[in-house]
Every structure is written in structure tokens, then in C-alpha cells.
Write a protein that holds these residues in place. Sequence first.
Motif, PDB file in Angstrom:
ATOM      1  N   ARG A  37       0.826  -0.912  -0.283  1.00 48.78           N
ATOM      2  CA  ARG A  37      -0.010   0.248   0.249  1.00 48.78           C
ATOM      3  C   ARG A  37       0.989   1.486  -0.205  1.00 48.78           C
ATOM      4  O   ARG A  37       1.035   2.127  -0.829  1.00 48.78           O
ATOM      5  N   ARG A  38       1.895   1.309   0.719  1.00 46.37           N
ATOM      6  CA  ARG A  38       2.708   2.296   0.498  1.00 46.37           C
ATOM      7  C   ARG A  38       3.280   2.723  -0.676  1.00 46.37           C
ATOM      8  O   ARG A  38       3.607   3.687  -0.861  1.00 46.37           O
ATOM      9  N   ILE A  39       3.787   1.360  -0.897  1.00 42.69           N
ATOM     10  CA  ILE A  39       4.189   1.733  -2.461  1.00 42.69           C
ATOM     11  C   ILE A  39       3.836   2.375  -3.553  1.00 42.69           C
ATOM     12  O   ILE A  39       4.546   3.189  -3.943  1.00 42.69           O
ATOM     13  N   THR A  40       1.963   2.115  -3.884  1.00 48.67           N
ATOM     14  CA  THR A  40       1.136   2.127  -4.619  1.00 48.67           C
ATOM     15  C   THR A  40       0.690   4.199  -4.192  1.00 48.67           C
ATOM     16  O   THR A  40       1.106   4.782  -5.225  1.00 48.67           O
ATOM     17  N   ALA A  41       0.709   4.469  -2.199  1.00 46.43           N
ATOM     18  CA  ALA A  41       0.369   5.984  -2.040  1.00 46.43           C
ATOM     19  C   ALA A  41       1.314   6.589  -2.977  1.00 46.43           C
ATOM     20  O   ALA A  41       1.257   7.590  -3.386  1.00 46.43           O
ATOM     21  N   ALA A  57      -3.782  -0.245  -8.839  1.00 49.66           N
ATOM     22  CA  ALA A  57      -3.580   0.697  -8.596  1.00 49.66           C
ATOM     23  C   ALA A  57      -3.319   1.592  -9.532  1.00 49.66           C
ATOM     24  O   ALA A  57      -4.038   2.882  -9.690  1.00 49.66           O
ATOM     25  N   MET A  58      -2.939   1.380 -10.897  1.00 48.30           N
ATOM     26  CA  MET A  58      -2.921   1.676 -11.954  1.00 48.30           C
ATOM     27  C   MET A  58      -4.119   1.974 -12.795  1.00 48.30           C
ATOM     28  O   MET A  58      -5.229   0.755 -12.359  1.00 48.30           O
ATOM     29  N   PRO A  59      -4.344   3.044 -14.379  1.00 44.57           N
ATOM     30  CA  PRO A  59      -5.363   2.740 -14.446  1.00 44.57           C
ATOM     31  C   PRO A  59      -5.088   1.861 -15.632  1.00 44.57           C
ATOM     32  O   PRO A  59      -4.843   0.983 -15.895  1.00 44.57           O
ATOM     33  N   ALA A  60      -6.694   1.647 -16.403  1.00 44.18           N
ATOM     34  CA  ALA A  60      -6.815   1.030 -17.251  1.00 44.18           C
ATOM     35  C   ALA A  60      -6.514   0.380 -19.143  1.00 44.18           C
ATOM     36  O   ALA A  60      -6.386  -0.441 -19.120  1.00 44.18           O
ATOM     37  N   LEU A  93       0.200   6.510  -8.339  1.00 40.68           N
ATOM     38  CA  LEU A  93      -0.412   5.175 -10.280  1.00 40.68           C
ATOM     39  C   LEU A  93      -1.367   5.905 -10.419  1.00 40.68           C
ATOM     40  O   LEU A  93      -1.814   5.201 -11.473  1.00 40.68           O
ATOM     41  N   ALA A  94      -2.488   6.198 -10.099  1.00 45.20           N
ATOM     42  CA  ALA A  94      -3.789   6.113 -10.855  1.00 45.20           C
ATOM     43  C   ALA A  94      -3.518   7.283 -12.108  1.00 45.20           C
ATOM     44  O   ALA A  94      -5.107   6.776 -12.479  1.00 45.20           O
TER      45      ALA A  94
END
Length: 200
Positions: A42-46, A73-76, A50-51
Motif C-alpha cells: 500500500r505504501r508503494i502504490t501511494a 492501483a494503475m489505470p485500465a 499511480l492513479a
Amino acid sequence: MLEETRKRDNRRSVRSIDFFRGFMRSPEQVGSIIPSSRFMERRITAMSELADARCVVELGPGTGGTTRAILEAMPADGRLLTIELDPQFSAMLDDIGDPRLISHIGSAADLGEILASHGLPGPDAVISGIPFSTMPREIADTIIEAIRDNLAPGGRFLAYQFRAHVAKFSEPLLGKPEAFEFELFNVPPMRFWLWRRPGA
């Protein structure tokens, strides 16, 4: 929900065994003897933001736990390129089955050439768990220079490490990190450094 939780726990158990085998096979290439915790993922993605990332690079994906978290965490329409030296670790990523994932066996020092070979733009984020503490200074410098030269404007370089060698190697090339954080809920506890390339 219960079935999904059971499957996730089973994947973690298998990854733990595979991770330990990888560590015993090549301890200089593996940063830990067990996979990352959910708190660390979770800390990596936050921290990586990455949104809206169009292109993300993960250096040293290991058995794929962080890879799955990054993809979630990434967009489609994003693309995730993983670069792994160990062919056995890289093969484990095939089970993820996400069309956004490109798995590459090779060295992070060749980042520019690898991006070009897959037709990918400069990454919005490079996430690295490779152990800088076990590599020669010349190789570390080459990897950090490749990251610096290929990041998109405003792109982030996030390194998570047990030891502080990555900061010592990176600061002469990237300057002081924008952020430093510490995750206690991981074995071992992990440090996070974030650099950002100037630009829009």
C-alpha cells in the motif's frame, strides 16, 4: 469474499516459499528472504502516485506481490513493465494474466533500450526493490543514470530498501529525495525514498 481471501493467502504462502528459494539461489539479487507485506504494498502504490500513470516500470518484481498491487492501483489503459534478472522469478509473473503487464528478463542498467524495444514512453514511475547494497558502485550508478535519463517529466523514482545505500548512490545524480518514509509493518522493516524529475 471468503474464497478470494483464501486464494490471496494461498498465493502469499507460495510466494514466500518461492522467494526464499530465490534468495538461497542468488542472495545478492534478492532484497529480502520473504515477500512484502500488504502494508508495504500500500505504501508503494501511494507514494508512487499511480492513479494516472500511463507507463510504470518495476525493477526486481520478485514473485509478483508488489506487481499485483501496482496493477491494481494503475489505470485500465496503463502499461507496467517489469525487469527481472532471475528467469524463474520472471516466469512467475505469467500467472498474473493482466494484458497491461510486460515481463522482461534483463538488467535495469539497460532501461532505455528495454523501453524502446517494447515501444514504451518514458515512465511516469519507476519502482525499485533491487538491493543496491549488494551491487558494485559502477552498476548502481549506471542504473540510477538510466532511471534519471528515461523518466518522463514529473516522473517519480521510488526505491524501497532495507539499507540506505540507494540514497548514498542516488543523491549525487538525483539530488535530495523529495520524501522519505519508513514502514514498520514488514519483515524486515523497510525504508522508502522518493525522487521526482522536474517538469510538468
